[in-house]
Design a protein around this motif. Structure first.
Motif, PDB file in Angstrom:
ATOM      1  N   ASN A 103       0.845  -1.203  -0.052  1.00 53.93           N
ATOM      2  CA  ASN A 103       0.091   0.084  -0.040  1.00 53.93           C
ATOM      3  C   ASN A 103       0.771   1.221  -0.063  1.00 53.93           C
ATOM      4  OD1 ASN A 103      -2.593  -1.650   0.466  1.00 53.93           O
ATOM      5  ND2 ASN A 103      -1.216  -2.165   2.325  1.00 53.93           N
ATOM      6  N   SER A 104       1.920   1.200   0.107  1.00 45.82           N
ATOM      7  CA  SER A 104       2.954   2.324   0.285  1.00 45.82           C
ATOM      8  C   SER A 104       4.334   1.890  -0.198  1.00 45.82           C
ATOM      9  CB  SER A 104       3.054   2.833   1.607  1.00 45.82           C
ATOM     10  OG  SER A 104       3.679   1.748   2.629  1.00 45.82           O
ATOM     11  N   GLY A 105       5.172   3.118  -0.263  1.00 44.14           N
ATOM     12  CA  GLY A 105       6.687   2.684  -0.747  1.00 44.14           C
ATOM     13  C   GLY A 105       7.532   1.867   0.441  1.00 44.14           C
ATOM     14  N   ALA A 106       7.028   2.407   1.504  1.00 46.07           N
ATOM     15  CA  ALA A 106       8.005   1.857   2.781  1.00 46.07           C
ATOM     16  C   ALA A 106       7.624   0.589   2.829  1.00 46.07           C
ATOM     17  CB  ALA A 106       7.644   2.485   4.004  1.00 46.07           C
ATOM     18  N   GLU A 107       6.231  -0.025   2.716  1.00 41.40           N
ATOM     19  CA  GLU A 107       5.874  -1.604   2.754  1.00 41.40           C
ATOM     20  C   GLU A 107       6.453  -2.452   1.670  1.00 41.40           C
ATOM     21  OE1 GLU A 107       1.822  -2.368   3.271  1.00 41.40           O
ATOM     22  OE2 GLU A 107       1.459  -0.613   3.741  1.00 41.40           O
ATOM     23  N   SER A 137      20.966   7.755   1.331  1.00 39.22           N
ATOM     24  CA  SER A 137      19.641   7.042   0.552  1.00 39.22           C
ATOM     25  C   SER A 137      18.448   7.301   1.252  1.00 39.22           C
ATOM     26  CB  SER A 137      19.573   5.648   0.661  1.00 39.22           C
ATOM     27  OG  SER A 137      19.767   4.916   1.593  1.00 39.22           O
ATOM     28  N   PHE A 138      17.174   7.120   0.721  1.00 33.90           N
ATOM     29  CA  PHE A 138      15.899   7.245   1.577  1.00 33.90           C
ATOM     30  C   PHE A 138      15.021   6.124   0.990  1.00 33.90           C
ATOM     31  CE2 PHE A 138      11.453   8.204   2.038  1.00 33.90           C
ATOM     32  CZ  PHE A 138      11.473   8.414   3.577  1.00 33.90           C
ATOM     33  N   HIS A 139      14.651   5.173   1.878  1.00 28.35           N
ATOM     34  CA  HIS A 139      13.735   4.064   1.828  1.00 28.35           C
ATOM     35  C   HIS A 139      12.418   3.755   2.370  1.00 28.35           C
ATOM     36  CE1 HIS A 139      16.945   2.563  -1.164  1.00 28.35           C
ATOM     37  NE2 HIS A 139      17.707   2.520  -0.168  1.00 28.35           N
ATOM     38  N   GLY A 140      12.387   4.852   3.324  1.00 21.92           N
ATOM     39  CA  GLY A 140      11.106   4.717   3.955  1.00 21.92           C
ATOM     40  C   GLY A 140      10.990   5.171   5.299  1.00 21.92           C
ATOM     41  N   ARG A 141       9.988   5.035   6.005  1.00 23.64           N
ATOM     42  CA  ARG A 141       9.783   5.599   7.493  1.00 23.64           C
ATOM     43  C   ARG A 141       9.418   4.342   8.537  1.00 23.64           C
ATOM     44  NH1 ARG A 141      10.598  11.163   8.310  1.00 23.64           N
ATOM     45  NH2 ARG A 141       9.943  12.375   6.502  1.00 23.64           N
ATOM     46  N   ILE A 189      19.354   0.114  -4.097  1.00 29.95           N
ATOM     47  CA  ILE A 189      19.845   1.505  -4.503  1.00 29.95           C
ATOM     48  C   ILE A 189      18.505   2.137  -5.188  1.00 29.95           C
ATOM     49  CG2 ILE A 189      22.156   0.968  -5.422  1.00 29.95           C
ATOM     50  CD1 ILE A 189      21.322   0.667  -8.002  1.00 29.95           C
ATOM     51  N   GLU A 190      18.733   3.619  -5.250  1.00 28.69           N
ATOM     52  CA  GLU A 190      17.932   4.235  -6.213  1.00 28.69           C
ATOM     53  C   GLU A 190      18.641   4.890  -7.147  1.00 28.69           C
ATOM     54  OE1 GLU A 190      16.019   7.705  -3.115  1.00 28.69           O
ATOM     55  OE2 GLU A 190      17.654   6.740  -2.180  1.00 28.69           O
ATOM     56  N   CYS A 191      18.301   4.730  -8.329  1.00 27.52           N
ATOM     57  CA  CYS A 191      19.370   5.229  -9.545  1.00 27.52           C
ATOM     58  C   CYS A 191      19.374   6.685  -9.516  1.00 27.52           C
ATOM     59  CB  CYS A 191      18.459   4.885 -10.804  1.00 27.52           C
ATOM     60  SG  CYS A 191      18.495   3.051 -11.067  1.00 27.52           S
ATOM     61  N   GLY A 194      16.324  10.493  -4.616  1.00 24.76           N
ATOM     62  CA  GLY A 194      15.238  11.542  -4.465  1.00 24.76           C
ATOM     63  C   GLY A 194      15.318  12.294  -3.350  1.00 24.76           C
ATOM     64  N   GLU A 195      15.032  12.023  -2.174  1.00 23.46           N
ATOM     65  CA  GLU A 195      14.927  12.627  -0.995  1.00 23.46           C
ATOM     66  C   GLU A 195      16.382  13.170  -0.801  1.00 23.46           C
ATOM     67  OE1 GLU A 195      11.750  13.408   0.188  1.00 23.46           O
ATOM     68  OE2 GLU A 195      11.318  12.163  -1.376  1.00 23.46           O
ATOM     69  N   GLY A 196      17.432  12.462  -0.987  1.00 28.89           N
ATOM     70  CA  GLY A 196      18.675  12.959  -0.839  1.00 28.89           C
ATOM     71  C   GLY A 196      19.126  14.006  -1.442  1.00 28.89           C
ATOM     72  N   VAL A 222      16.288  -2.592  -6.739  1.00 30.42           N
ATOM     73  CA  VAL A 222      16.218  -1.248  -7.033  1.00 30.42           C
ATOM     74  C   VAL A 222      14.932  -0.374  -6.699  1.00 30.42           C
ATOM     75  CG1 VAL A 222      16.268   0.492  -9.221  1.00 30.42           C
ATOM     76  CG2 VAL A 222      17.467  -1.811  -9.150  1.00 30.42           C
ATOM     77  N   ASP A 223      15.181   0.640  -5.783  1.00 33.62           N
ATOM     78  CA  ASP A 223      13.964   1.344  -5.267  1.00 33.62           C
ATOM     79  C   ASP A 223      13.478   2.254  -6.239  1.00 33.62           C
ATOM     80  OD1 ASP A 223      12.204   2.946  -4.063  1.00 33.62           O
ATOM     81  OD2 ASP A 223      13.397   3.069  -2.141  1.00 33.62           O
ATOM     82  N   GLU A 224      12.578   2.140  -7.192  1.00 31.77           N
ATOM     83  CA  GLU A 224      12.103   2.967  -8.025  1.00 31.77           C
ATOM     84  C   GLU A 224      10.653   3.635  -7.475  1.00 31.77           C
ATOM     85  OE1 GLU A 224      12.861   3.511 -11.430  1.00 31.77           O
ATOM     86  OE2 GLU A 224      14.384   1.975 -11.895  1.00 31.77           O
ATOM     87  N   ILE A 225      10.691   3.694  -6.279  1.00 34.03           N
ATOM     88  CA  ILE A 225       9.264   4.459  -5.811  1.00 34.03           C
ATOM     89  C   ILE A 225       9.149   5.713  -6.304  1.00 34.03           C
ATOM     90  CG2 ILE A 225       8.527   5.043  -3.555  1.00 34.03           C
ATOM     91  CD1 ILE A 225       9.664   2.464  -2.344  1.00 34.03           C
ATOM     92  N   GLN A 226      10.272   6.750  -6.339  1.00 35.09           N
ATOM     93  CA  GLN A 226      10.085   7.989  -6.904  1.00 35.09           C
ATOM     94  C   GLN A 226      10.510   7.916  -8.621  1.00 35.09           C
ATOM     95  OE1 GLN A 226      11.647  12.399  -5.730  1.00 35.09           O
ATOM     96  NE2 GLN A 226      11.281  10.851  -3.868  1.00 35.09           N
ATOM     97  N   THR A 227      11.486   7.135  -8.801  1.00 38.99           N
ATOM     98  CA  THR A 227      11.914   7.338 -10.004  1.00 38.99           C
ATOM     99  C   THR A 227      11.245   6.367 -11.250  1.00 38.99           C
ATOM    100  OG1 THR A 227      13.377   5.569  -9.685  1.00 38.99           O
ATOM    101  CG2 THR A 227      14.692   7.523  -9.472  1.00 38.99           C
ATOM    102  N   ALA A 251       5.771   2.697  -5.998  1.00 39.63           N
ATOM    103  CA  ALA A 251       4.695   3.223  -5.231  1.00 39.63           C
ATOM    104  C   ALA A 251       4.231   4.768  -5.814  1.00 39.63           C
ATOM    105  CB  ALA A 251       5.073   3.295  -3.853  1.00 39.63           C
ATOM    106  N   LYS A 252       4.530   5.585  -5.036  1.00 42.87           N
ATOM    107  CA  LYS A 252       4.330   7.034  -5.604  1.00 42.87           C
ATOM    108  C   LYS A 252       3.343   7.139  -7.004  1.00 42.87           C
ATOM    109  CE  LYS A 252       7.501   9.792  -2.873  1.00 42.87           C
ATOM    110  NZ  LYS A 252       8.699   8.923  -2.423  1.00 42.87           N
ATOM    111  N   GLY A 253       3.973   7.168  -8.006  1.00 43.45           N
ATOM    112  CA  GLY A 253       3.278   7.376  -9.190  1.00 43.45           C
ATOM    113  C   GLY A 253       2.470   6.220  -9.665  1.00 43.45           C
TER     114      GLY A 253
END
Ligand SMILES: *Cc1c(COP(=O)(O)O)cnc(C)c1O
Length: 396
Positions: A103-107, A137-141, A189-191, A194-196, A222-227, A251-253
């Motif tokens: 339901n979310s990126g962190a999950e 990096s940023f991978h969630g809360r 990784i995030e390619c 984003g938050e960084g 590969v964390d593509e939650i934002q990319t 997630a996000k988009g």
């Protein structure tokens, strides 16, 4: 309610974890927002990269309302068509083999980390137990995704932290060689971080990671939650670099405004999680999946080309803007460094007052407009930005 009343009730009843802007958004349409005073604003944020196809896109809206009228939820104890169709579309689009819906990126990242851990413990018991992540990096809360997040600011109060994470700086090849020890069984990784601060990984750094992963049977996560989902002009950002990840998170988009996360698995990892080993009450929700399915249809090849073209245009215009000294990122995920003495938060506040919604990332301005934004809308937003920057410069 007026903006003032909302602010007061917010302070009275909502926990104070957000530094909200003093604006109340009541409607969105395409790339434009309406606030509580009836003013129109240009949206260069798309709700932190969520409104990928803009606000209330007619195809998305039709799919979501039709599904809401039919079936809102039934749980993962039964089959539903929107979830299955979306999974098929995601696999066909990315070449990945199977999907788990969260339901979310962190999950989604939690599930990815669980998968990596099971893979390591089955194949390399007693040897591999570490996920190598990047600094900044940023991978969630959640507690575990914060553990995977390489920024000390997020780690102030919430320990003890789960073990099993190590860090190496982005774009530093000698450090990568040193930190990729025999205990490492996955690299996450995030390619583009984003938050960084919209920090792209370099081609040779990504190539080295891919080579290490292939040679040593290390999972590439590969964390593509934002990319992901077309943000950088390809459906997945990792396509720009020819990467073949073992796990991708989205997630996000993806939901076009509705909460959904997804873990995509390759041939190698698709069988790792078995019955009862992972789950989610809301995961695969029919309304969210119907919305995401519509998003997948709207983000076709011509729209991706448009993202590349409009993104290049935005980048060029930003590079020529007085007060901006450097622009990073790809497609419609861009970060602009301001000249010394200008604070990004001051620029964001001035833009908001003049009718442009903008984001920050670290000390940069961050641009994540809807992927459907037109050149004319970019121009309208940039006029406001230019004006905001020049009026702040005058004040200095
Ligand atoms: C936003 C984001 C997350 C967290 O997603 P949530 O939906 O807020 O949990 C994780 N990774 C990256 C790269 C993100 O940009």
């Amino acid at each position: 309610m007026t903006t003032k009343e909302l602010q007061q009730k917010d302070a009275d009843f909502i926990v104070g974890t957000y530094a909200r802007n003093p604006v109340f958004i009541s409607e969105g349409q395409g790339t434009s927002l309406t606030d509580g005073e009836g003013r129109t604003l240009v949206d260069f944020s798309s709700g932190i990269g969520v409104l990928s196809v803009g606000h209330t896109h007619p195809v998305w809206l039709g799919a979501v309302t039709a599904q809401a009228a039919k079936l809102a939820h039934i749980s993962n104890l039964y089959h539903t068509q929107p979830m299955t169709e979306l999974a098929e579309k995601l696999c066909n689009r990315t070449g990945m083999r199977k999907v788990f819906f969260a339901n979310s990126g962190a999950e989604a990242n939690e599930g990815a980390i669980k998968t990596a851990r099971k893979y390591m413990s089955e194949r390399y018991p007693g040897v591999r137990d570490t996920v190598l992540c990047l600094k900044n990096s940023f991978h969630g809360r959640t507690i575990t995704t914060l553990s995977a997040t390489g920024q000390d600011d997020y780690h102030k109060h919430f320990g003890p932290w789960p073990a099993g994470f190590a860090f190496t700086p982005a774009n530093d090849l000698p450090a990568l060689a040193k930190n990729c020890t025999e205990n490492v069984g996955a690299i996450m990784i995030e390619c583009i971080q984003g938050e960084g601060g919209v920090v792209p990984l370099e081609d040779d750094f990504l190539a080295k990671i891919a080579e290490l992963c292939a040679r040593r049977d290390i999972l590439l996560v590969v964390d593509e939650i934002q990319t992901g989902v077309g943000r950088t002009g390809k459906f997945l950002c990792c396509e720009h670099y020819g990467l073949k990840p073992d796990i991708v998170t989205l997630a996000k988009g993806l939901g076009g405004g509705l909460p959904i996360g997804a873990i995509l698995f390759s041939e190698k990892t698709m069988g790792t999680l078995g019955k009862g080993e992972h789950g989610s009450t809301f995961g695969g929700n029919p309304i969210c999946c119907a919305g995401a399915s519509a998003v997948m249809d709207i983000i076709d090849a011509p729209l991706l080309e448009q993202v590349e073209r409009i993104g290049a245009y935005l980048k060029e215009r930003l590079e020529g803007l007085p007060g901006v000294i450097n622009v990073t990122g790809k497609g419609l995920m861009l970060g602009a460094t301001l000249e010394a003495g200008m604070k990004n938060t001051d620029v964001v506040a001035a833009c908001l007052e003049k009718g442009l919604v903008l984001l920050t990332a670290k000390e940069k301005l961050r641009f994540l407009p809807p992927l459907t934004i037109t050149q004319g809308e970019i121009d309208a937003g940039l006029e406001i930005l230019k004006y905001a920057i020049s009026s702040l410069k005058k004040d200095n």
